[in-house]
Design a protein around this motif. Structure first.
Motif, PDB file in Angstrom:
ATOM      1  N   ARG A  98      -4.772  -4.077  45.513  1.00  0.00           N
ATOM      2  CA  ARG A  98      -4.006  -5.114  44.796  1.00  0.00           C
ATOM      3  C   ARG A  98      -4.544  -5.332  43.393  1.00  0.00           C
ATOM      4  O   ARG A  98      -3.783  -5.624  42.477  1.00  0.00           O
ATOM      5  N   GLU A 141      -3.567 -10.045  36.039  1.00  0.00           N
ATOM      6  CA  GLU A 141      -2.478  -9.759  35.090  1.00  0.00           C
ATOM      7  C   GLU A 141      -2.701 -10.484  33.773  1.00  0.00           C
ATOM      8  O   GLU A 141      -2.322 -10.000  32.712  1.00  0.00           O
ATOM      9  N   GLU A 168      -4.331 -12.040  41.793  1.00  0.00           N
ATOM     10  CA  GLU A 168      -3.493 -10.995  41.177  1.00  0.00           C
ATOM     11  C   GLU A 168      -2.885 -11.495  39.863  1.00  0.00           C
ATOM     12  O   GLU A 168      -2.836 -10.760  38.871  1.00  0.00           O
ATOM     13  N   ARG A 207      -0.047 -19.138  36.123  1.00  0.00           N
ATOM     14  CA  ARG A 207      -0.082 -18.098  35.094  1.00  0.00           C
ATOM     15  C   ARG A 207      -0.362 -18.711  33.713  1.00  0.00           C
ATOM     16  O   ARG A 207      -1.157 -18.190  32.929  1.00  0.00           O
ATOM     17  N   ALA A 224      -3.183  -2.494  41.396  1.00  0.00           N
ATOM     18  CA  ALA A 224      -1.747  -2.660  41.148  1.00  0.00           C
ATOM     19  C   ALA A 224      -1.502  -3.723  40.075  1.00  0.00           C
ATOM     20  O   ALA A 224      -0.647  -3.557  39.202  1.00  0.00           O
ATOM     21  N   ALA A 225      -2.269  -4.811  40.147  1.00  0.00           N
ATOM     22  CA  ALA A 225      -2.098  -5.879  39.149  1.00  0.00           C
ATOM     23  C   ALA A 225      -2.486  -5.370  37.763  1.00  0.00           C
ATOM     24  O   ALA A 225      -1.816  -5.672  36.768  1.00  0.00           O
ATOM     25  N   GLN A 226      -3.553  -4.580  37.700  1.00  0.00           N
ATOM     26  CA  GLN A 226      -3.962  -4.014  36.414  1.00  0.00           C
ATOM     27  C   GLN A 226      -2.880  -3.088  35.869  1.00  0.00           C
ATOM     28  O   GLN A 226      -2.574  -3.112  34.675  1.00  0.00           O
ATOM     29  N   ALA A 227      -2.325  -2.292  36.756  1.00  0.00           N
ATOM     30  CA  ALA A 227      -1.287  -1.343  36.326  1.00  0.00           C
ATOM     31  C   ALA A 227      -0.053  -2.090  35.820  1.00  0.00           C
ATOM     32  O   ALA A 227       0.498  -1.743  34.772  1.00  0.00           O
ATOM     33  N   ARG A 228       0.351  -3.130  36.540  1.00  0.00           N
ATOM     34  CA  ARG A 228       1.521  -3.907  36.106  1.00  0.00           C
ATOM     35  C   ARG A 228       1.332  -4.484  34.719  1.00  0.00           C
ATOM     36  O   ARG A 228       2.245  -4.550  33.918  1.00  0.00           O
ATOM     37  N   ALA A 229       0.093  -4.925  34.442  1.00  0.00           N
ATOM     38  CA  ALA A 229      -0.167  -5.595  33.167  1.00  0.00           C
ATOM     39  C   ALA A 229      -0.667  -4.622  32.097  1.00  0.00           C
ATOM     40  O   ALA A 229      -0.904  -5.029  30.958  1.00  0.00           O
ATOM     41  N   GLY A 230      -0.857  -3.364  32.490  1.00  0.00           N
ATOM     42  CA  GLY A 230      -1.385  -2.390  31.543  1.00  0.00           C
ATOM     43  C   GLY A 230      -2.808  -2.708  31.114  1.00  0.00           C
ATOM     44  O   GLY A 230      -3.172  -2.544  29.952  1.00  0.00           O
TER      45      GLY A 230
END
Ligand SMILES: *Cc1c(COP(=O)(O)O)cnc(C)c1O
Length: 232
Positions: free
Chosen positions: A16, A214, A210, A176, A19-25
């Protein structure tokens, strides 16, 4: 029992995080601080066996007890994540490696004075309360910049970034926004020439890590999701 639990929970958390890193680049490494409060020393030992190095406690007394029970074996990197009373500073500064909860200028001054006296450097994060929630400790947003500057200027205190907690049971947008505002505050420190020793953001717990990642967290403090519910 903790070993088995971590065998299940850690890979899922790692997935997770990625995945969170990937979503946020985002690619900066994220440190998992295993929060063992409310669990016995067995949880610390299991965390170390699982390859976690960083362990968090929110009370000095519990940290003392667990350190004692581990005497003679390898100690983790200890993070104090809860409020530290000023009268416990002298005793506490040799017990932890990093304090996430520098939540007032007076505490910072006390930490600095005792660190000077003990001839050591205290590493820590300034806790900010960007949501303004009365139940949460930390510097409020309006005065945060000036106060962070004052804390960072103290001797023998290495300020390595900021820590925050999102409002309890808030909806995702509020959580957020809290994390984003904390990151923005850290960026403003750099912009205003406030020299911190590092740019860590300690944000995110079991329920919101997560979102925190992000929004740029570099340290997540995980208890329940790793070890299960705490005994109150
Ligand atoms: C207890 C605690 C955590 C961990 O909370 P979980 O929801 O169990 O992951 C993180 N940060 C602080 C400051 C805490 O007191």
């Amino acid at each position: 029992m903790y070993d088995e639990r971590l065998r299940e929970s850690l890979p899922r958390v790692a997935e997770r995080i990625a995945a969170a890193q990937a979503r946020a680049g985002r690619g900066a490494p994220v440190t998992v601080v295993a929060v063992t409060k409310g669990h016995g020393v067995a949880a610390v030992l299991a965390a170390l066996r699982a390859g976690l190095r960083d362990v968090g406690e929110n009370r000095v007394q519990e940290l003392v007890e667990k350190r004692g029970e581990l005497a003679g074996s390898a100690q983790p990197v200890w993070h104090l994540i809860g409020h530290l009373q000023r009268n416990k500073v002298r005793r506490a500064i040799t017990l932890f490696d990093r304090i996430h909860s520098i939540d007032s200028l007076r505490l910072a001054q006390e930490l600095s004075a005792e660190a000077v006296r003990a001839d050591l450097t205290v590493r820590g994060l300034v806790q900010v309360n960007v949501s303004g929630e009365a139940t949460k400790g930390g510097f409020d947003r309006a005065r945060a910049l000036a106060q962070i500057a004052a804390v960072a200027a103290l001797p023998a205190l290495a300020v390595e970034g900021l820590m925050t907690m999102a409002p309890f049971a808030a909806d995702e947008a509020v959580v957020r926004a809290t994390f984003a505002a904390t990151r923005a505050l850290l960026e403003r420190c750099a912009g205003e020439g406030i020299a911190l020793q590092a740019s860590e953001l300690s944000m995110g717990m079991s329920g919101d890590y997560e979102i925190a990642i992000e929004e740029g967290s570099t340290m997540i403090r995980l208890g329940t999701i790793l070890f299960g519910e705490r005994v109150p």
